[in-house]
Design a protein around this motif. Sequence first.
Motif, PDB file in Angstrom:
ATOM      1  N   TYR A 155       0.889  -0.918   0.007  1.00  0.00           N
ATOM      2  CA  TYR A 155      -0.001  -0.190  -0.309  1.00  0.00           C
ATOM      3  C   TYR A 155       0.950   0.881   0.429  1.00  0.00           C
ATOM      4  CZ  TYR A 155      -4.303  -2.794   0.635  1.00  0.00           C
ATOM      5  OH  TYR A 155      -5.547  -3.221   0.503  1.00  0.00           O
ATOM      6  N   GLY A 166       0.714   3.882  -2.844  1.00  0.00           N
ATOM      7  CA  GLY A 166       0.514   5.442  -2.428  1.00  0.00           C
ATOM      8  C   GLY A 166       1.791   6.215  -3.454  1.00  0.00           C
ATOM      9  N   VAL A 214      -0.685  10.078  -3.271  1.00  0.00           N
ATOM     10  CA  VAL A 214      -1.598   9.751  -2.347  1.00  0.00           C
ATOM     11  C   VAL A 214      -1.047   8.879  -1.246  1.00  0.00           C
ATOM     12  CG1 VAL A 214      -3.564   9.926  -3.744  1.00  0.00           C
ATOM     13  CG2 VAL A 214      -3.055   7.252  -3.019  1.00  0.00           C
ATOM     14  N   THR A 215      -2.077   9.395   0.153  1.00  0.00           N
ATOM     15  CA  THR A 215      -1.359   8.906   1.749  1.00  0.00           C
ATOM     16  C   THR A 215      -1.585   7.261   1.482  1.00  0.00           C
ATOM     17  OG1 THR A 215      -2.941   8.686   2.621  1.00  0.00           O
ATOM     18  CG2 THR A 215      -1.136  10.576   2.687  1.00  0.00           C
ATOM     19  N   ARG A 216      -0.733   6.104   2.590  1.00  0.00           N
ATOM     20  CA  ARG A 216      -0.881   4.994   2.820  1.00  0.00           C
ATOM     21  C   ARG A 216      -2.594   4.856   2.818  1.00  0.00           C
ATOM     22  NH1 ARG A 216      -1.302   1.054   6.109  1.00  0.00           N
ATOM     23  NH2 ARG A 216      -0.422  -0.777   5.738  1.00  0.00           N
ATOM     24  N   GLN A 217      -2.953   5.234   3.838  1.00  0.00           N
ATOM     25  CA  GLN A 217      -4.546   5.907   4.032  1.00  0.00           C
ATOM     26  C   GLN A 217      -5.686   5.791   2.961  1.00  0.00           C
ATOM     27  OE1 GLN A 217      -6.708   4.633   6.926  1.00  0.00           O
ATOM     28  NE2 GLN A 217      -7.727   4.620   5.554  1.00  0.00           N
ATOM     29  N   GLY A 218      -5.206   7.121   1.936  1.00  0.00           N
ATOM     30  CA  GLY A 218      -5.991   6.733   1.310  1.00  0.00           C
ATOM     31  C   GLY A 218      -5.975   5.704  -0.253  1.00  0.00           C
ATOM     32  N   VAL A 219      -4.240   4.834  -0.535  1.00  0.00           N
ATOM     33  CA  VAL A 219      -4.676   3.726  -0.858  1.00  0.00           C
ATOM     34  C   VAL A 219      -5.796   2.546  -0.498  1.00  0.00           C
ATOM     35  CG1 VAL A 219      -3.260   1.900  -1.645  1.00  0.00           C
ATOM     36  CG2 VAL A 219      -2.132   3.975  -2.320  1.00  0.00           C
ATOM     37  N   HIS A 220      -5.657   2.602   0.409  1.00  0.00           N
ATOM     38  CA  HIS A 220      -6.913   2.020   2.097  1.00  0.00           C
ATOM     39  C   HIS A 220      -8.274   2.257   1.620  1.00  0.00           C
ATOM     40  CE1 HIS A 220      -8.515  -0.743   4.520  1.00  0.00           C
ATOM     41  NE2 HIS A 220      -8.816   0.162   5.819  1.00  0.00           N
ATOM     42  N   ASP A 221      -8.529   3.274   1.657  1.00  0.00           N
ATOM     43  CA  ASP A 221      -9.729   4.265   1.451  1.00  0.00           C
ATOM     44  C   ASP A 221      -9.924   3.248  -0.395  1.00  0.00           C
ATOM     45  OD1 ASP A 221     -10.192   5.092   3.337  1.00  0.00           O
ATOM     46  OD2 ASP A 221      -9.240   6.721   2.753  1.00  0.00           O
ATOM     47  N   LEU A 222      -9.136   4.412  -1.524  1.00  0.00           N
ATOM     48  CA  LEU A 222      -9.451   3.387  -2.526  1.00  0.00           C
ATOM     49  C   LEU A 222      -9.453   1.557  -2.991  1.00  0.00           C
ATOM     50  CD1 LEU A 222      -7.116   6.097  -4.430  1.00  0.00           C
ATOM     51  CD2 LEU A 222      -9.234   6.077  -4.335  1.00  0.00           C
TER      52      LEU A 222
END
Length: 154
Positions: free
Chosen positions: A108, A112, A117-125
Motif C-alpha cells: 500500500y 501511494g 496519495v497516502t497509504r490511507q488514501g490507497v486503503h480507501d481506494l
Amino acid sequence: MSETGPLVQQLMAIMNSRLLDPLEILLAEDPATGTDPVSELRGRCERAAESWAARLHGPNGTYAVASIIGALYPSDEAFNPPAGWWRTPLGQVTLLRMGYPGREAVPYSLAGAMLGVTRQGVHDLVTRNKLARHPDGGVTVTSIRERIQQRGST
C-alpha cells in the motif's frame, strides 16, 4: 513546456550524472586546442533524450521504456527504484506503459507513492473498489495503471 519537457529534463539529468559528468572529469579540456571533448556528446545526448521522450509517449512506448530502463539502470538485481522515483516523469511513463517490471502487486505504501496519495488514501481506494487488492497482499499494479489512465496522468 511541452508534454515531454519534464521527461527530457529527467533523462538528461540521469545522463549528466552517470555519463557526461564523469567523462568531463576524465577527459579534461585539451589545453593545446582548448576543445572540450564532451560538449559534442552533450548535444547528442540532448537530442537523444528528446527522441526517447517522444518514443516513450508514442505507440511503441512499452518497448522504449524497457530499453531505456535497461540502459539507464543496469543491474544484475531486480529493478527496484525508490518509492519517490515513481512520481518522476520517467517513473510515471514507466508505470503507465508497463507497470512495475517483474511485479504483479506492491505494498500500500508504494502504491501511494506511485499515485501521489497516502497509504490511507490507497486503503480507501481499495475499500471503494477503485484499486484491486492482490490475493497475496498489497495492491495490483494493473489496477494502479488503470487508475492513472483514468486520471489522464503521465
